[in-house]
Design a protein around this motif. Structure first.
Motif, short mmCIF file in Angstrom:
data_model
loop_
_atom_site.label_atom_id
_atom_site.label_comp_id
_atom_site.label_asym_id
_atom_site.label_seq_id
_atom_site.Cartn_x
_atom_site.Cartn_y
_atom_site.Cartn_z
N VAL A 25 1.05 -1.06 -0.05
CA VAL A 25 0.10 0.30 0.14
C VAL A 25 1.02 1.29 0.11
CG1 VAL A 25 -1.87 1.17 1.26
CG2 VAL A 25 -1.69 -1.30 1.26
N LYS A 26 0.82 2.05 -1.17
CA LYS A 26 1.61 3.13 -1.11
C LYS A 26 3.03 3.13 -0.71
CE LYS A 26 -2.59 6.22 -0.45
NZ LYS A 26 -3.16 7.11 0.53
N ASN A 27 3.62 1.98 -1.43
CA ASN A 27 4.97 1.69 -1.34
C ASN A 27 5.45 1.06 0.06
OD1 ASN A 27 5.61 2.77 -3.89
ND2 ASN A 27 5.54 4.77 -3.04
N VAL A 28 4.43 0.74 0.83
CA VAL A 28 4.67 0.19 2.22
C VAL A 28 4.25 -1.30 2.03
CG1 VAL A 28 3.94 0.26 4.72
CG2 VAL A 28 4.15 2.63 3.35
N THR A 29 4.94 -2.20 2.44
CA THR A 29 4.77 -3.78 2.36
C THR A 29 4.43 -4.03 3.95
OG1 THR A 29 6.14 -3.81 0.39
CG2 THR A 29 5.65 -5.85 1.81
N ALA A 30 3.32 -4.77 3.91
CA ALA A 30 3.00 -5.51 5.22
C ALA A 30 2.87 -6.97 4.97
CB ALA A 30 1.68 -4.59 5.80
N SER A 31 3.47 -7.58 6.02
CA SER A 31 3.32 -8.99 6.04
C SER A 31 1.83 -9.44 6.61
CB SER A 31 4.53 -9.74 6.85
OG SER A 31 4.22 -11.18 7.05
N ILE A 32 1.55 -10.43 5.86
CA ILE A 32 0.21 -11.12 6.40
C ILE A 32 0.16 -11.54 7.62
CG2 ILE A 32 0.83 -13.51 5.61
CD1 ILE A 32 -2.54 -11.89 5.11
N GLU A 33 1.21 -11.92 8.20
CA GLU A 33 1.35 -12.36 9.50
C GLU A 33 0.80 -11.08 10.57
OE1 GLU A 33 3.42 -13.04 7.37
OE2 GLU A 33 3.33 -15.27 7.65
N LEU A 34 1.02 -10.00 10.26
CA LEU A 34 0.63 -8.92 11.16
C LEU A 34 -0.87 -8.51 11.05
CD1 LEU A 34 3.43 -6.23 9.94
CD2 LEU A 34 3.48 -7.68 11.98
N TYR A 35 -1.61 -9.18 10.50
CA TYR A 35 -3.19 -8.89 10.46
C TYR A 35 -3.72 -9.89 11.42
CZ TYR A 35 -2.59 -6.06 6.30
OH TYR A 35 -2.18 -4.96 5.42
N LYS A 36 -4.18 -9.43 12.49
CA LYS A 36 -4.71 -10.26 13.40
C LYS A 36 -5.87 -9.87 14.19
CE LYS A 36 0.30 -11.51 14.85
NZ LYS A 36 1.11 -11.33 16.04
N TYR A 37 -6.66 -10.76 15.04
CA TYR A 37 -7.56 -10.40 15.90
C TYR A 37 -7.65 -11.32 17.20
CZ TYR A 37 -10.09 -14.67 14.13
OH TYR A 37 -10.33 -15.88 13.63
#
Length: 620
Positions: A25-37
């Motif tokens: 997103v807008k040159n920022v990369t986030a790992s899927i492991e960071l999406y949590k609940y």
């Protein structure tokens, strides 16, 4: 519903889905492991977009594995509880109308999110006739330590049978926050829920369903007991859970939990029917209101080596009330409300050390209405594949309000009782291994409360609450094992239940079985993951509880057994990036088998259906 559907499809075209491993997103990369609940128990779950057999089991209106639950003919209506071991023991008196609460989201069902970029989850599934089921969620972290989540689940389905429409909505707004120094944490939510059902009382002529007559393949032609009855369960809840700790370790922690909830259950019938007895009005409009205020204050000492020791005091104040006070014979007078104020004092100790985890909870009532709860849990985690858990619970539970007070325009459904506390003792064992999973439960019930039809006839309902003074012993053992060979797999789950009692009060099927044989493969140059297979569900015959909509409860019956029929479902599922596609032919053996499948003595199970649906996840 049309506006919601348009908004969701607009989001589909506006949100750019990324690959599974990384999300840009807008040159920022986030790992899927960071999406949590996580939930109130602080169990953290990583958001998963993969396609497994567990996703197939969870793809339903409840969005959880419904093994041990048998859904009624219309989606989102009722569920027959085959597995008694899944029933929770709550020491505080509840509103009642428990049959209608199976789709009601409690405070423990609300999740709190932490996402590096905006996250969207959309669930869609076709229903029986003329409608759809939709659950949409949008979660945003405006800052690393501040999250807002908004969600709405809704359904509308006319159903196959006359006067059986389901129309419900479950709106949720939640937020989580913590200070940058990680001393203060807050979780809060609002939930507004509206569950409306037309109530037909089941089919009145079983022959019409069971014979092979083409005229009755259109199920709306079958005669039903009620032509103009309906029910509504509505509730709003405000909830806050927060705590403050002075240091990361070896610190005092101050905790507070607050909840305020108001509900009502309403049963409306334009024309009284003889099946429910004598009516005092020409229009049946029973409305029971309920308010509940809960406050819990606690202080704990958190250490790195010895765990956490907590002491707490809580207050639970409820009021069940009616607008008028009715007078009926033989009951001289019924109060217009029922108030409860319960104060309990308790302590809890949690210990984590290496591979061990211990939790001990003791809670006892201080008010004039005694209540108590003692729980012990010990878990030993051998490695990531093997763990053993042993737990025990002893509860003295105050009766739910529907057992104590009921007002109705039907004379048979008026009562004011004084019952003793229900005493429940449980011992549970669970072993999760790489070879198989096995669990067991032993329960001892004393002063068990239940509803029973004193007429002992389907066509005449005089349902009253009773208390069984003798003991009931319940035993259960469950084994689960998945066998894989190359791209094929066989997932098996079987449960054995046994009840020891002098009278047939608690009735369960002896065996509950689910077997799924399926095939998984990557196709189209691995652009799609394909999953296809067949699931067979089965349970042995038993005296299943029947349902009465006037009080929204199941009741014990001893006249008709159901069960001993297989339920075969064929499914084809696929995954493309973050989109999961589901296609299922439900109950295919209904096309060539006997019409002997029921949820309750006069409520048939679902006929053959082909249903389609999607689950979309977007990471913007």
């Amino acid at each position: 519903m049309k506006k919601i559907a348009f908004l969701l499809f607009f989001m589909v075209f506006c949100v750019e889905a990324q690959e599974k491993d990384t999300l840009s997103v807008k040159n920022v990369t986030a790992s899927i492991e960071l999406y949590k609940y996580y939930n109130l128990k602080k169990d953290t779950i990583q958001i998963d977009t993969s396609l497994t057999i567990q996703d197939e089991y969870r793809y339903n209106y409840l969005r959880k594995d419904t093994y041990g639950l048998l859904p009624f003919a219309n989606e989102g209506y009722l569920y027959t509880q085959l597995d008694f071991s899944k029933k929770k023991s709550v020491i505080l008196p509840q509103f009642g109308f428990q049959a209608k609460h199976i789709t009601y989201l409690e405070a423990d069902d609300i999740n709190y999110y932490s996402v590096p970029t905006p996250y969207t989850d959309i669930y869609f599934k076709t229903v029986m006739r003329q409608g759809q089921s939709l659950d949409a969620l949008l979660s945003v972290n405006t800052k690393r330590n501040l999250n807002f989540t908004i969600a709405n689940k809704s359904i509308r389905s006319i159903g196959d049978y006359y006067n059986n429409l389901t129309s419900s909505g479950h709106f949720r707004f939640s937020s989580s926050y913590y200070t940058l120094n990680k001393k203060y944490y807050l979780n809060a939510h609002f939930a507004g829920q509206d569950i409306f059902n037309q109530e037909n009382g089941g089919i009145s002529n079983l022959t019409q369903f069971e014979i092979e007559n083409p005229a009755f393949t259109q199920r709306e032609r079958l005669d039903v007991y009620f032509n103009d009855a309906s029910s509504k369960l509505k509730g709003n809840r405000f909830f806050i859970d927060h705590f403050y700790k002075f240091r990361e370790v070896n610190s005092l922690v101050f905790k507070h939990q607050f909840s305020y909830e108001n509900k009502f259950y309403e049963f409306i019938q334009n024309t009284p029917v003889a099946r429910l007895g004598v009516a005092t009005t020409q229009l049946i409009n029973n409305k029971t209101r309920f308010n509940a205020l809960y406050n819990k204050f606690g202080v704990s000492f958190l250490t790195k080596k010895l765990g956490e020791l907590q002491f707490f005091i809580d207050q639970y104040a409820t009021n069940t009330f009616y607008n008028t006070s009715n007078v009926f014979t033989p009951i001289a007078s019924l109060p217009s409300n029922l108030r409860n104020t319960i104060v309990t004092l308790g302590g809890q100790y949690e210990f984590y050390r290496a591979k061990w985890r211990f939790v001990v909870l003791a809670q006892n009532g201080l008010s004039s209405k005694p209540t108590s709860n003692f729980e012990v849990t010990a878990t030993y985690k051998i490695d990531q594949y093997n763990a053993i858990t042993i737990s025990g619970q002893q509860t003295s539970k105050i009766p739910d309000n529907t057992y104590v007070l009921s007002q109705s325009s039907y004379q048979n459904f008026n009562w004011y009782n004084s019952f003793a506390n229900e005493k429940i003792s449980k011992l549970n064992f669970e072993a999760k291994t790489k070879w198989l999973n096995i669990s067991g439960q032993y329960s001892l019930l004393t002063d068990h409360l239940y509803f029973y039809n004193t007429q002992e006839r389907i066509d005449s309902l005089m349902v009253k609450p009773f208390q069984y003074g003798k003991t009931i012993q319940y035993y259960a053992v469950e084994i689960a094992k998945e066998i894989k060979y190359k791209k094929f797999a066989l997932d098996n789950r079987i449960k054995f239940q046994q009840v020891t009692q002098e009278d047939a009060i608690l009735n369960v099927p002896k065996f509950i079985i689910r077997n799924t044989f399926y095939y998984t493969n990557a196709v189209f140059k691995k652009a799609m993951l394909l999953q296809m297979g067949v699931t067979c569900n089965y349970f042995t015959k038993y005296y299943a509880d029947d349902y009465v909509p006037v009080i929204g409860e199941f009741f014990v019956q001893k006249t008709t057994k159901i069960g001993d029929f297989p339920l075969l479902d064929f499914f084809v599922n696929a995954r493309v990036k973050q989109t999961r596609i589901y296609l299922k032919a439900e109950h295919i053996n209904a096309l060539f088998g006997k019409n002997d499948y029921y949820n309750a003595p006069n409520y048939p199970y679902r006929d053959f259906k082909i249903r389609f649906g999607l689950e979309w996840n977007f990471f913007k």
